[in-house]
Design a protein around this motif. Structure first.
Motif, PDB file in Angstrom:
ATOM      1  N   LEU A 134       0.330   3.919  -2.448  1.00 34.55           N
ATOM      2  CA  LEU A 134       0.436   5.404  -2.353  1.00 34.55           C
ATOM      3  C   LEU A 134       1.914   6.269  -3.052  1.00 34.55           C
ATOM      4  CD1 LEU A 134      -0.717   4.400   1.247  1.00 34.55           C
ATOM      5  CD2 LEU A 134      -1.835   6.110  -0.804  1.00 34.55           C
ATOM      6  N   GLN A 135       3.227   5.701  -2.768  1.00 32.45           N
ATOM      7  CA  GLN A 135       4.188   7.194  -3.122  1.00 32.45           C
ATOM      8  C   GLN A 135       4.000   7.125  -4.557  1.00 32.45           C
ATOM      9  OE1 GLN A 135       6.593   7.689  -0.783  1.00 32.45           O
ATOM     10  NE2 GLN A 135       7.195   8.852  -2.720  1.00 32.45           N
ATOM     11  N   SER A 136       3.777   6.145  -5.795  1.00 28.16           N
ATOM     12  CA  SER A 136       3.546   6.565  -6.649  1.00 28.16           C
ATOM     13  C   SER A 136       2.487   6.984  -7.131  1.00 28.16           C
ATOM     14  CB  SER A 136       3.441   4.297  -7.701  1.00 28.16           C
ATOM     15  OG  SER A 136       2.995   4.751  -9.041  1.00 28.16           O
ATOM     16  N   SER A 137       0.778   6.734  -6.138  1.00 30.26           N
ATOM     17  CA  SER A 137      -0.055   8.288  -6.225  1.00 30.26           C
ATOM     18  C   SER A 137       0.885   9.483  -5.854  1.00 30.26           C
ATOM     19  CB  SER A 137      -0.929   7.895  -5.832  1.00 30.26           C
ATOM     20  OG  SER A 137      -1.467   6.755  -5.949  1.00 30.26           O
ATOM     21  N   TYR A 138       1.308   9.106  -5.232  1.00 30.96           N
ATOM     22  CA  TYR A 138       1.717  11.160  -4.147  1.00 30.96           C
ATOM     23  C   TYR A 138       2.517  11.597  -5.781  1.00 30.96           C
ATOM     24  CZ  TYR A 138       5.187  14.398  -2.392  1.00 30.96           C
ATOM     25  OH  TYR A 138       5.474  15.194  -1.962  1.00 30.96           O
ATOM     26  N   ASN A 139       3.623  10.860  -5.861  1.00 29.11           N
ATOM     27  CA  ASN A 139       4.807  11.029  -7.914  1.00 29.11           C
ATOM     28  C   ASN A 139       4.271  11.576  -8.423  1.00 29.11           C
ATOM     29  OD1 ASN A 139       6.531  10.110  -6.088  1.00 29.11           O
ATOM     30  ND2 ASN A 139       7.351   8.497  -6.902  1.00 29.11           N
ATOM     31  N   THR A 140       3.170  10.820  -9.150  1.00 28.18           N
ATOM     32  CA  THR A 140       1.354  11.311  -9.731  1.00 28.18           C
ATOM     33  C   THR A 140       0.970  12.971  -9.624  1.00 28.18           C
ATOM     34  OG1 THR A 140       1.654   8.618 -10.017  1.00 28.18           O
ATOM     35  CG2 THR A 140      -0.041  10.198 -11.520  1.00 28.18           C
ATOM     36  N   LEU A 141       0.488  12.957  -8.430  1.00 28.61           N
ATOM     37  CA  LEU A 141      -0.343  14.243  -8.021  1.00 28.61           C
ATOM     38  C   LEU A 141       1.254  14.943  -7.982  1.00 28.61           C
ATOM     39  CD1 LEU A 141      -2.512  12.910  -5.357  1.00 28.61           C
ATOM     40  CD2 LEU A 141      -2.840  13.314  -7.474  1.00 28.61           C
ATOM     41  N   THR A 142       2.178  14.531  -7.751  1.00 34.88           N
ATOM     42  CA  THR A 142       2.666  15.637  -7.676  1.00 34.88           C
ATOM     43  C   THR A 142       3.584  16.206  -8.970  1.00 34.88           C
ATOM     44  OG1 THR A 142       4.073  14.789  -5.594  1.00 34.88           O
ATOM     45  CG2 THR A 142       5.615  16.610  -7.403  1.00 34.88           C
TER      46      THR A 142
ATOM     47  N   GLU B 251       0.960  -1.440   0.176  1.00 35.19           N
ATOM     48  CA  GLU B 251       0.232  -0.048  -0.274  1.00 35.19           C
ATOM     49  C   GLU B 251       1.041   1.534   0.117  1.00 35.19           C
ATOM     50  OE1 GLU B 251      -2.723  -0.575   3.499  1.00 35.19           O
ATOM     51  OE2 GLU B 251      -4.113  -1.822   2.485  1.00 35.19           O
ATOM     52  N   ARG B 252       2.246   0.953   0.376  1.00 28.43           N
ATOM     53  CA  ARG B 252       2.943   2.455   0.585  1.00 28.43           C
ATOM     54  C   ARG B 252       3.564   2.693  -0.345  1.00 28.43           C
ATOM     55  NH1 ARG B 252       8.810   1.766   2.746  1.00 28.43           N
ATOM     56  NH2 ARG B 252       8.020   0.139   0.823  1.00 28.43           N
TER      57      ARG B 252
END
Length: 318
Positions: A152-160, A148-149
């Motif tokens: 989430l890190q992948s999603s965070y990078n995408t959102l960034t 999950e982390r």
């Protein structure tokens, strides 16, 4: 006399019934005794007595007697021996019985200890199994959380990345609209100059760094924050020694702009600066930054005591 003895002896033998000639030892003894009594002469008695010892039956009687005596002595000896042995054996039996009872008691204690240890072993085995099961569950949970982390890190990078793209689009649109609004306006307010997307106010008097910032805030702006080489060169061309919005008054050697962001790049320090007064007490703590007008454009910053009065530049972002 010898003849008389022989005669008597022959007569004794002739007068005996045939039964006295039996080879049995007891019957022979009886016949000898009777012959002894029937003879009136001492010589005859002596002769008969001598013959009795010379007979095999007499020897047998003596041997039998001795054998009985020896047998009796052996029986007595054996009785005594076995009595002693029996007493000794009885003592040994008592000792063996005592040892047996002690061993039985120790065996019972060992059996009890064994049962206790077996129970403890089973309890430990059960605890071990439970801990192993919990460990496996925690490992599974850890793996799930790790997955999950990563997601989430992948999603965070995408959102960034999307945010940066949106910020870039926003800045372009803002700059475009700012340029249009500037073009629609007739002129900047008196005392202000336009550069790119900001207005700049150059003071005509001198104040301390703190007083300079207060003046900027009253004008709806703040001390200038320099973000690019172009902006630095534009301000340098004003040919003024002025305060800018950079200080380390909060934490020594940690330079921050007035909006709270740390100084990263670009940096336009003069050679050997900042030096915090080079350790000389007469200069005091040099916690504020001003721009010199006698250096190259990209090497114009110097740290100075905040209480010194200089001109300043305010910036208002459009």
């Amino acid at each position: 006399m010898s003849e008389g003895v022989n005669e008597i002896s022959n007569r004794f033998e002739d007068d005996e019934p045939d039964a006295t000639k039996n080879t049995d030892i007891d019957d022979q003894n009886y016949s000898n005794v009777r012959a002894f009594r029937s003879s009136p002469r001492d010589g005859v008695v002596v002769s008969v007595h001598v013959q009795w010892w010379k007979r095999p039956s007499g020897v047998a009687v003596v041997c039998l007697g001795l054998l009985c005596v020896l047998l009796l002595a052996g029986i007595i000896g054996l009785s005594v021996y076995y009595g002693v042995i029996g007493h000794h054996n009885s003592t040994q039996i008592d000792q063996l019985h005592t040892s047996y009872n002690n061993l039985t008691k120790e065996r019972g204690q060992l059996q009890s200890s064994y049962n206790i240890l077996t129970k403890e072993r089973d309890n430990l085995q059960s605890s071990y199994n439970n801990l192993t099961k919990e460990r496996d569950q925690l490992q599974s949970s850890y793996n799930s959380l790790t997955k999950e982390r990563d997601q989430l890190q992948s999603s965070y990078n995408t959102l960034t990345k999307e945010r940066e793209q949106l910020q870039s689009s926003y800045n372009k649109e803002r700059d475009f609209l700012s340029g249009r609004s500037t073009n629609l306006k007739q002129t900047c307010p008196e005392g202000w100059q336009k550069f790119e997307s900001s207005w700049y106010f150059l003071s005509t008097e001198t104040k301390t760094w703190k007083e300079s910032r207060e003046d900027c805030l009253e004008r709806g702006a703040d001390l200038v924050i320099i973000n690019s080489d172009k902006e630095q060169e534009f301000l340098f061309k004003l040919k003024k020694t002025v305060w800018i919005g950079l200080t380390d008054s909060v934490t020594e050697a940690t330079w921050r702009w007035v909006d709270g962001t740390p100084l990263t790049t670009p940096r336009y320090w003069s050679p050997h600066q900042p030096d915090n007064g080079d350790g000389k007490p007469e200069y005091g703590e040099e916690d504020c930054v001003h721009m010199r007008n006698n250096q190259s454009p990209l090497e114009a910053w110097n740290d100075l005591s905040c209480g010194i009065k200089l001109g300043w530049i305010c910036e208002k972002v459009l």
